[in-house]
Design a protein around this motif. Structure first.
Motif, PDB file in Angstrom:
ATOM      1  N   ALA A   1       0.502  -1.359  -0.148  1.00 27.41           N
ATOM      2  CA  ALA A   1       0.621   0.306   0.315  1.00 27.41           C
ATOM      3  C   ALA A   1       0.714   0.937  -0.255  1.00 27.41           C
ATOM      4  CB  ALA A   1      -0.532  -0.178   1.148  1.00 27.41           C
TER       5      ALA A   1
ATOM      6  N   ALA B   1      -1.913   3.013  -2.657  1.00 24.87           N
ATOM      7  CA  ALA B   1      -3.244   2.583  -2.861  1.00 24.87           C
ATOM      8  C   ALA B   1      -3.719   2.863  -1.360  1.00 24.87           C
ATOM      9  CB  ALA B   1      -3.034   0.763  -2.715  1.00 24.87           C
TER      10      ALA B   1
ATOM     11  N   TYR C   1      -7.790  -1.187  -0.414  1.00 25.46           N
ATOM     12  CA  TYR C   1      -7.931  -2.813  -0.796  1.00 25.46           C
ATOM     13  C   TYR C   1      -7.611  -3.679   0.915  1.00 25.46           C
ATOM     14  CZ  TYR C   1      -4.399  -0.255   3.116  1.00 25.46           C
ATOM     15  OH  TYR C   1      -3.239  -0.283   4.316  1.00 25.46           O
TER      16      TYR C   1
ATOM     17  N   THR D   1      -3.384  -9.251  -2.404  1.00 24.64           N
ATOM     18  CA  THR D   1      -4.103  -8.110  -2.019  1.00 24.64           C
ATOM     19  C   THR D   1      -4.548  -7.311  -3.289  1.00 24.64           C
ATOM     20  OG1 THR D   1      -1.771  -7.990  -0.849  1.00 24.64           O
ATOM     21  CG2 THR D   1      -2.725  -6.186  -1.066  1.00 24.64           C
TER      22      THR D   1
ATOM     23  N   GLY E   1      -7.368  -4.177  -4.615  1.00 26.62           N
ATOM     24  CA  GLY E   1      -7.532  -2.735  -4.406  1.00 26.62           C
ATOM     25  C   GLY E   1      -5.669  -2.146  -4.979  1.00 26.62           C
ATOM     26  N   LEU E   2      -5.131  -2.972  -4.846  1.00 25.96           N
ATOM     27  CA  LEU E   2      -3.616  -2.260  -6.211  1.00 25.96           C
ATOM     28  C   LEU E   2      -3.586  -2.475  -7.170  1.00 25.96           C
ATOM     29  CD1 LEU E   2      -1.066  -4.462  -3.483  1.00 25.96           C
ATOM     30  CD2 LEU E   2      -2.578  -2.511  -3.341  1.00 25.96           C
TER      31      LEU E   2
END
Length: 343
Positions: free
Chosen positions: A146, A151, A154, A300, A302-303
């Motif tokens: 992140a 990001a 996430y 992971t 949302g990256l």
């Protein structure tokens, strides 16, 4: 993209990461679907080859530029970062040197992905104590990714076979985790979960949302988070066209997902999601006193880049013995290939 380039971090060099990387990349079939390379230390990887007894089959190919990689069975390309003093390396021991090496391997993999030089990243386990001892104050891979990708929204996805779990919170205390169950965060995670299923090729995914309290609070008798935060988030997701259901009691939602009622489950905190996944994926042989299977993938979401990972720790107890299980890393590689192709 028929064979995406995968940057695989070696993990903590005192752990099992280098050995399971060698075992995984000794399988020629991986090179039929991907172009893998290790980010870390070539000397560590050379020793790992000897530890698993594959020195006659495998050669470490040291590189400092992606264009020099061979991506050929029989050779393991290692993006060498010169981070480990082999005379000081002790398997199974926490050290600042190893924590620093693991951190910079991850940071380099992220940079390569952000620059478009690799198509996805795959991480081996690092040791959080060693990481912080080296002065890198992060609670895990997710937070490192992140930070260096920028990001803001996430979450962690765990997957094994048809069981998939995402989390509203992960590496915080249980007391803090309860406070983080807020409508906007739950809604964000539902959205991310639905998008992740589509990225994995699932059409019209069904999202099961767990409650926080026993029996989902029994209409406020055991807690009100379901009424004030979780239900409104589910309603907002439904209004957006997402097939979300819940809140569902945490003691049954995972069995329902395993049975095919849901494609993914939104868990409210770390252990609520991790325990059922690992009960399914981690199999211990009581008679042999060893693990028959250590399976499962950590992704992971949302990256801006792809990151998959093994779903186990550094296995310090197995490090240096050559007997660590590579199944989880092989699963992580498969997921990275799928995500890269679908992207």
């Amino acid at each position: 993209m028929d064979r995406p380039i995968l940057a695989i971090t070696m993990g903590d060099p005192a752990g099992s990461g280098p050995e399971i990387s060698v075992k995984a990349l000794s399988n020629d079939k991986i090179y039929q679907k991907a172009r893998p390379l290790i980010i870390g230390d070539a000397r560590v990887m050379e020793k790992a080859v000897r530890l698993v007894g594959l020195e006659r089959k495998l050669t470490i190919h040291e590189i400092t530029d992606i264009k020099d990689a061979r991506f050929t069975p029989g050779y393991i390309d290692v993006y060498h970062l010169e981070l480990v003093d082999m005379e000081k390396l002790e398997y199974g021991k926490v050290s600042a040197m190893c924590g620093n090496a693991a951190f910079h391997s991850v940071k380099k993999a992220i940079r390569l992905a952000m620059d478009g030089e690799v198509d996805a990243t795959v991480t081996n386990a690092l040791n959080k104590e060693a990481l912080n001892l080296a002065g890198h104050h992060y609670s895990g891979h997710t937070e490192i990714y992140a930070r260096f990708t920028g990001a803001e929204k996430y979450t962690m996805l765990l997957a094994h076979e048809n069981l998939r779990v995402v989390h509203v919170s992960t590496h915080v205390s249980l007391r803090d985790a309860c406070d983080k169950v807020k409508k906007e965060r739950v809604l964000d995670v539902i959205r991310i979960a639905e998008k992740a299923c589509r990225a994995l090729g699932i059409e019209n995914p069904k999202v099961g949302v767990a409650g926080l309290n026993p029996h989902c609070g029994e209409n406020g008798l055991f807690g009100t988070e379901e009424i004030t935060e979780i239900q409104p988030a589910i309603k907002a997701a439904q209004d957006e066209g997402i097939l979300a259901e819940g809140p569902i009691p945490p003691d049954t939602v995972f069995s329902k997902a395993r049975g095919g009622m849901y494609d993914i489950v939104v868990a409210m905190y770390h252990d609520q999601g991790h325990i059922p996944l690992k009960v399914v994926g981690f199999v211990y042989d009581r008679d042999k006193r060893e693990w028959n299977a250590v399976k499962g993938v950590n992704i992971t979401l949302g990256l801006p880049i792809i990151r998959t990972s093994v779903d186990h720790g550094t296995a310090f107890g197995h490090a240096g013995k050559g007997n660590a299980n590579a199944a989880s890393l092989e699963n992580a590689i498969d997921y990275a290939v799928t995500l890269a192709k679908n992207r």
